[in-house]
Design an enzyme around this catalytic site. Structure first.
Site: not given
Ligand code: KDG
Length: 311
Positions: A106, A165, A225, A230, A256-257, A293
């Site tokens: 949202y 991402n 990744k 690994g 990943g973060d 997260d």
């Molecule tokens: O990598 C994790 C993030 O994706 C999550 O915390 C939320 O930033 C976010 C997203 O936009 O999905």
């Protein structure tokens, strides 16, 4: 402390069911802080590094919660913007038994989607700029802000680190996503794709081929990744694979973060790429053992203990 890393992106509040029934059936939710770039910031701060997060939140309760939490974590939010005209983004997340997430956003028209070039002018500083492919997906204005950030970082000789991402649900269409993300990758020094992201962007799931293609476009270092397996890494000096750590995964979101924070931390500490990737893999592994997260991100002591126990 002068920031070593600057990052820019959207932070949100995330709600996760704490009773049975997932998003539809649960009546009780736990609140947390979300956002790839703020997760990386918290990860770095907990490891003892100085980091600046730049973003735009509402002046609502959730915006105050985000800024207050980041501040308490030691993240520099002095350039964050509180926008009285728009609300802070929110998302809901249900987690399967294997720790995979189903998310409901949202965030359309959120304060962060009004992020603009003006918001970043004079704000980026440090050795590294960290950006993700989420920000250009949320709005044209946020995309222009990222374009400016890449330009400004390059002018200042900062090293640009990019995690694609990929969130296809946020993009107008897949070809725009692919084109934009490849352009950002080509302007970055270090690119951190997941293997499926490499496949989406470049049409191959072979980590070495993904790395080779991204390096041919201009990236100096690529780390692919491979989830719990690994990570594969490559630069001019080093090519290798770092194995993952066996843990019980409770929540994969944010892995990943955590990985990016571990890698940046290793590079800031002067480690060779392979050793920084090992730290990154350890960070990712610790992070997935907690629900949330960013809640599972370890301190430096916790990380060192984890690595020693798993050596
Ligand atoms: O990598 C994790 C993030 O994706 C999550 O915390 C939320 O930033 C976010 C997203 O936009 O999905």
């Amino acid at each position: 402390m002068y920031p070593q890393v600057s990052t820019v992106g959207e932070s949100m509040v995330v709600f996760t069911p704490v009773t049975e029934g997932g998003l539809e059936g649960s009546s009780c939710f736990q609140r947390g802080l979300a956002g790839a770039e703020s997760n990386v910031s918290i990860g770095l701060a907990r490891l003892g590094h100085s980091v600046r997060w730049i973003g735009r939140v509402g002046t609502d309760e959730f915006g105050r919660y985000i800024l207050g939490t980041l501040q308490r974590e030691g993240v520099d939010v002095s350039n964050a913007i509180a926008d009285a005209a728009h609300q802070t983004g929110v998302y809901f997340k249900e987690i399967s038994e294997t720790g995979e997430a189903n998310v409901r956003y949202y965030r359309r028209n959120s304060a962060a989607s009004y992020l603009s070039v003006d918001n970043l002018t004079g704000c980026l500083t440090g050795q590294y700029l960290f950006v993700t492919g989420i920000t250009p997906a949320i709005s044209h204005s946020a995309g222009s802000a990222i374009d400016y950030a890449l330009h400004d970082a390059r002018t200042q000789n900062m090293t640009i680190v990019f995690d694609p991402n990929i969130r296809l649900g946020l993009w107008e269409n897949t070809s725009l996503a692919r084109e934009t993300l490849l352009q950002i990758a080509a302007r970055s020094d270090i690119v951190l794709p997941g293997v499926s992201e490499g496949n989406f962007l470049l049409g191959t799931s072979d980590p070495a081929e993904i790395a080779r293609s991204l390096r041919a476009m201009g990236a100096e270092r690529v780390v692919v990744k491979l989830g719990r397996v690994g990570a594969y890494y490559e630069d001019q000096q080093e090519v290798g694979f770092s194995p993952g750590f066996a843990v019980k995964q409770l929540d994969a979101v944010g892995a990943g973060d955590a990985f990016a924070a571990g890698l940046l931390s290793g590079l800031l500490d002067g480690l060779f790429l392979g050793n920084a990737v090992r730290r990154a893999c350890a960070m990712g592994a610790v992070a997935v053992t907690a629900v949330g997260d960013c809640e599972g991100l370890p301190t430096r002591n916790e990380l060192e203990r984890f690595i020693a126990e798993h050596e």
